[in-house]
Design an enzyme around this catalytic site. Structure first.
Site, PDB file in Angstrom:
ATOM      1  N   TRP A  44       0.799  -1.199   0.124  1.00 11.63           N
ATOM      2  CA  TRP A  44       0.082  -0.139  -0.067  1.00 11.63           C
ATOM      3  C   TRP A  44       0.912   1.218   0.075  1.00 11.63           C
ATOM      4  O   TRP A  44       0.401   2.455  -0.207  1.00 11.63           O
ATOM      5  CB  TRP A  44      -0.932  -0.047   1.403  1.00 11.63           C
ATOM      6  CG  TRP A  44      -0.319  -0.422   2.516  1.00 11.63           C
ATOM      7  CD1 TRP A  44      -0.282  -1.589   3.080  1.00 11.63           C
ATOM      8  CD2 TRP A  44       0.646   0.343   3.369  1.00 11.63           C
ATOM      9  NE1 TRP A  44       0.663  -1.679   4.200  1.00 11.63           N
ATOM     10  CE2 TRP A  44       1.053  -0.591   4.181  1.00 11.63           C
ATOM     11  CE3 TRP A  44       1.278   1.700   3.348  1.00 11.63           C
ATOM     12  CZ2 TRP A  44       1.854  -0.041   5.302  1.00 11.63           C
ATOM     13  CZ3 TRP A  44       2.047   1.891   4.158  1.00 11.63           C
ATOM     14  CH2 TRP A  44       2.614   1.261   5.324  1.00 11.63           C
ATOM     15  N   ASN A  45       2.156   1.056   0.149  1.00 10.23           N
ATOM     16  CA  ASN A  45       2.991   2.185   0.588  1.00 10.23           C
ATOM     17  C   ASN A  45       3.150   3.130  -0.385  1.00 10.23           C
ATOM     18  O   ASN A  45       3.172   4.409  -0.350  1.00 10.23           O
ATOM     19  CB  ASN A  45       4.130   2.186   1.244  1.00 10.23           C
ATOM     20  CG  ASN A  45       5.126   1.171   0.507  1.00 10.23           C
ATOM     21  OD1 ASN A  45       4.716   0.619  -0.447  1.00 10.23           O
ATOM     22  ND2 ASN A  45       6.496   1.454   0.829  1.00 10.23           N
ATOM     23  N   LYS A  79      -3.140  -8.164  -7.912  1.00 10.66           N
ATOM     24  CA  LYS A  79      -3.859  -8.096  -6.540  1.00 10.66           C
ATOM     25  C   LYS A  79      -3.250  -6.943  -5.584  1.00 10.66           C
ATOM     26  O   LYS A  79      -2.273  -7.163  -5.162  1.00 10.66           O
ATOM     27  CB  LYS A  79      -3.951  -9.199  -5.772  1.00 10.66           C
ATOM     28  CG  LYS A  79      -4.884  -9.312  -4.616  1.00 10.66           C
ATOM     29  CD  LYS A  79      -4.513 -10.136  -3.301  1.00 10.66           C
ATOM     30  CE  LYS A  79      -3.647  -8.996  -2.391  1.00 10.66           C
ATOM     31  NZ  LYS A  79      -4.292  -7.824  -1.712  1.00 10.66           N
ATOM     32  N   GLY A  92       6.326  -6.269  -0.813  1.00 11.44           N
ATOM     33  CA  GLY A  92       5.515  -6.354   0.412  1.00 11.44           C
ATOM     34  C   GLY A  92       6.506  -6.713   1.656  1.00 11.44           C
ATOM     35  O   GLY A  92       7.949  -6.652   1.495  1.00 11.44           O
ATOM     36  N   SER A  93       6.210  -7.329   2.713  1.00 14.41           N
ATOM     37  CA  SER A  93       6.869  -7.733   3.870  1.00 14.41           C
ATOM     38  C   SER A  93       7.529  -9.051   3.640  1.00 14.41           C
ATOM     39  O   SER A  93       7.125  -9.914   2.753  1.00 14.41           O
ATOM     40  CB  SER A  93       6.050  -7.787   4.959  1.00 14.41           C
ATOM     41  OG  SER A  93       4.960  -8.784   4.881  1.00 14.41           O
ATOM     42  N   GLU A 142      10.354  -7.933  -3.793  1.00 17.47           N
ATOM     43  CA  GLU A 142      11.084  -6.668  -3.372  1.00 17.47           C
ATOM     44  C   GLU A 142      10.551  -6.503  -1.991  1.00 17.47           C
ATOM     45  O   GLU A 142       9.340  -6.349  -1.609  1.00 17.47           O
ATOM     46  CB  GLU A 142      10.263  -5.577  -4.065  1.00 17.47           C
ATOM     47  CG  GLU A 142      10.921  -5.516  -5.609  1.00 17.47           C
ATOM     48  CD  GLU A 142      12.263  -5.393  -5.930  1.00 17.47           C
ATOM     49  OE1 GLU A 142      13.111  -4.781  -5.060  1.00 17.47           O
ATOM     50  OE2 GLU A 142      13.002  -5.403  -6.882  1.00 17.47           O
ATOM     51  N   LEU A 143      11.507  -6.811  -0.846  1.00 17.06           N
ATOM     52  CA  LEU A 143      10.775  -6.705   0.603  1.00 17.06           C
ATOM     53  C   LEU A 143      11.451  -5.423   1.290  1.00 17.06           C
ATOM     54  O   LEU A 143      11.534  -4.545   0.857  1.00 17.06           O
ATOM     55  CB  LEU A 143      11.536  -8.013   1.055  1.00 17.06           C
ATOM     56  CG  LEU A 143      10.971  -9.245   0.160  1.00 17.06           C
ATOM     57  CD1 LEU A 143      11.781 -10.616   0.695  1.00 17.06           C
ATOM     58  CD2 LEU A 143       9.508  -9.575   0.193  1.00 17.06           C
ATOM     59  N   CYS A 184      10.161   1.565   1.825  1.00 18.19           N
ATOM     60  CA  CYS A 184      11.232   0.438   2.008  1.00 18.19           C
ATOM     61  C   CYS A 184      12.660   0.773   2.037  1.00 18.19           C
ATOM     62  O   CYS A 184      13.549   0.280   2.658  1.00 18.19           O
ATOM     63  CB  CYS A 184      10.786  -0.638   0.854  1.00 18.19           C
ATOM     64  SG  CYS A 184      11.010  -0.050  -0.631  1.00 18.19           S
ATOM     65  N   GLU A 238      12.734  -3.271  10.544  1.00 16.83           N
ATOM     66  CA  GLU A 238      12.100  -2.185   9.878  1.00 16.83           C
ATOM     67  C   GLU A 238      10.917  -1.678  10.589  1.00 16.83           C
ATOM     68  O   GLU A 238       9.705  -2.361  11.017  1.00 16.83           O
ATOM     69  CB  GLU A 238      11.588  -2.924   8.577  1.00 16.83           C
ATOM     70  CG  GLU A 238      11.044  -1.884   7.760  1.00 16.83           C
ATOM     71  CD  GLU A 238      10.707  -2.337   6.306  1.00 16.83           C
ATOM     72  OE1 GLU A 238       9.811  -3.364   6.299  1.00 16.83           O
ATOM     73  OE2 GLU A 238      10.945  -1.740   5.297  1.00 16.83           O
TER      74      GLU A 238
END
Ligand code: NAD
Length: 477
Positions: free
Chosen positions: A146-147, A170, A223-224, A245-246, A279, A379
């Site tokens: 969402w960021n 999604k 995401g996470s 991509e974390l 991130c 984080e």
């Protein structure tokens, strides 16, 4: 109210198999401002089926045709600019100026980068009489956080379309509305039915159905780490390719000969950008002991000038966090920093004065942080800066690399050779010298637990391709 409870499947807005909806909340007012459909496995099955069918034709499209499609998407993205800005303001709580200059602009940059990279992309290479060719990997699942609602989606969609893939997106539950606008733009641009599909819903339902679907050949996830690991496990079962991509906990290295005022300004702005929900934020600021006190003074002046408030106000730089959950997590980390013995020198627990409604957090700075503390290792994903002292450059590099993450790094100073040395020594996928922003044509991604694979520009397209060798292809020529 923003209501779009349908999913975009096979070129049409269709009702989901369930009538259930999910509320979307404006984090600045804590009020519901819209609803989306709660997609199901059946909806994912329909979307994947459409993408599989569309792939047969779309994979044969010429580069020129794909460039033209991206051109029309870029025009549509420009035409819907005001809607996108307002939607990101409402769903993310981004101040209006940032919604335009950071979010809308990032989406535009990535569509343009995908189109430009496609124009010069080398799909075929002759080796003797043989051919090495790169082909689209197939139906791809795109799962986004969402960021940065338009940034994360556009860079995946742009690259997948450029590569010749078909897809099911999604988006995150907190920010599904900007993705709905993107689907409308892609529809209006004349993408063939089934090339792009959107299913809204929960990660554990829609996301899981995508990453376990036998006809999805690759999942690109941002995401996470916890979710990334689950997706990788799902993909391992039938050997799907994964691109991840974390998170990050990046070091912002201030060298002794840096311009302290300018580098403090950039370091503070870097942490506070998007209310710290970035991130690649340089949240561990590494400062030489010799200039530590002078640097802290500059940091305090800068933090004091960060304007937090009403997202409609054009002078506001920092809005609320995206959700109550995120607010509570950040509060817990601030408490943890205090308990661990770091010195709180700005901000702290609770909401900024006058901002009791909304998930607002104070721009916060901890001094005298030890790199082993949780606030330096984990984080936080909020506007919390940790200042860590070091004695010499080797120690700075050691601290920078003492992290499970490896997404970004920053270095500020005067001596170019020393900056180059530090930049090469930091074990991360991206390093920025003197705050010079990243170019959308440069690859982006992480080492270690920050991810697998690269996005942006030609490296982004590369992720969605398979490599094929054909012998004797040029015989007879
Ligand atoms: P998240 O992992 O909770 O969710 C990301 C997406 O995954 C959402 O769409 C979510 O619905 C979906 N999801 C959740 N569970 C799932 C499951 N079991 N299977 C499939 N999908 C599932 O992350 P978030 O809270 O939305 O985003 C914040 C995180 O994203 C931070 O850790 C941040 O560092 C990271 N991030 C990384 C980058 C990068 O480029 N490296 C960029 C932005 C954000």
């Amino acid at each position: 109210m923003y209501n779009n409870t349908k999913h975009y499947i096979n070129g049409e807005w269709l009702d989901g198999s369930s009538q259930e909806t999910i509320d979307v909340i404006n984090p600045a007012t804590e009020e519901v401002f819209g609803q989306v459909g709660r997609g199901t496995k059946e909806d994912v099955d329909r979307a994947v089926e459409a993408a599989k069918e569309a792939f047969i034709e779309y994979r044969t499209w010429s580069v020129d045709d794909r460039v033209e499609l991206l051109d029309r998407i870029i025009d549509g993205y420009e035409a819907r600019k005001e809607d996108i800005i307002e939607t990101i303001r409402l769903e993310l709580g981004s101040p209006v100026t940032k919604a335009e200059e950071v979010h809308w602009q990032a989406g535009m940059n990535h569509f343009v980068a995908a189109r430009d990279a496609l124009k010069s992309f080398q799909f075929d290479e002759r080796r003797g009489n043989h051919l090495v060719t790169k082909e689209p990997i197939g139906v791809v699942g795109l799962i986004t956080p969402w960021n940065f609602p338009t940034n994360q989606t556009s860079l995946k969609i742009g690259a997948a379309l450029a590569a010749g893939c078909t897809m099911v997106l999604k988006p995150a539950l907190n920010t599904p509305m900007a993705a709905i606008i993107l689907a409308e733009i892609i529809d209006a641009a004349g993408a063939p039915k089934g090339v792009f599909n959107l299913v809204n819903g929960k990660g554990s339902e829609v996301g899981d159905a995508i990453s376990t679907h036998k006809d999805v050949t690759m999942v690109s996830f941002t995401g996470s780490g916890v979710t990334g690991s689950k997706i990788m496990e799902n993909c391992a079962k039938d050997f799907k390719k994964v691109s991840l991509e974390l998170g990050g906990k990046s070091a912002y290295v201030i060298l002794e000969d840096a311009d302290l005022k300018a580098s403090a300004q950039r370091a503070v702005r870097n942490v506070m950008n998007n209310s710290g929900q970035v991130c690649s934020a340089g949240t561990r600021t590494l400062v030489p002991s010799s200039v530590y006190d002078a640097f802290v003074e500059e940091v305090l002046k800068e933090v004091d000038s960060v304007v937090v408030g009403d997202t409609k106000d054009k002078s506001v730089e920092m809005g609320p966090l995206v959700s109550l959950d995120q607010y509570e997590t950040v509060q817990q980390y601030i408490q943890k920093g205090i308990d661990e013995g770091a010195e709180l020198i700005a901000g702290g627990l609770g909401k900024p004065e006058g901002l009791e409604k909304g998930y607002y957090v104070k721009p916060t700075v901890f001094s005298k942080v030890d790199n082993q503390m949780a606030i330096a290792q984990e984080e936080i994903f909020g506007p919390v800066m940790s200042l860590i002292a070091y004695d010499d450059v080797e120690e700075a590099i050691e601290i920078a690399n003492d992290s499970v993450y490896g997404l970004a790094g920053y270095v500020e100073g005067s001596d170019l050779e020393q900056k180059r040395y530090v930049a090469r020594s930091i074990r991360t996928g991206v390093v920025m010298i003197d705050g010079v922003p990243r170019d959308p044509m440069l690859p982006f991604g992480g080492y270690k637990q920050s991810g697998i694979g690269r996005e942006w520009g030609d490296y982004g397209i590369e992720e969605y391709l398979e490599v094929k060798s054909i012998t004797a292809y040029y015989d007879g020529e």
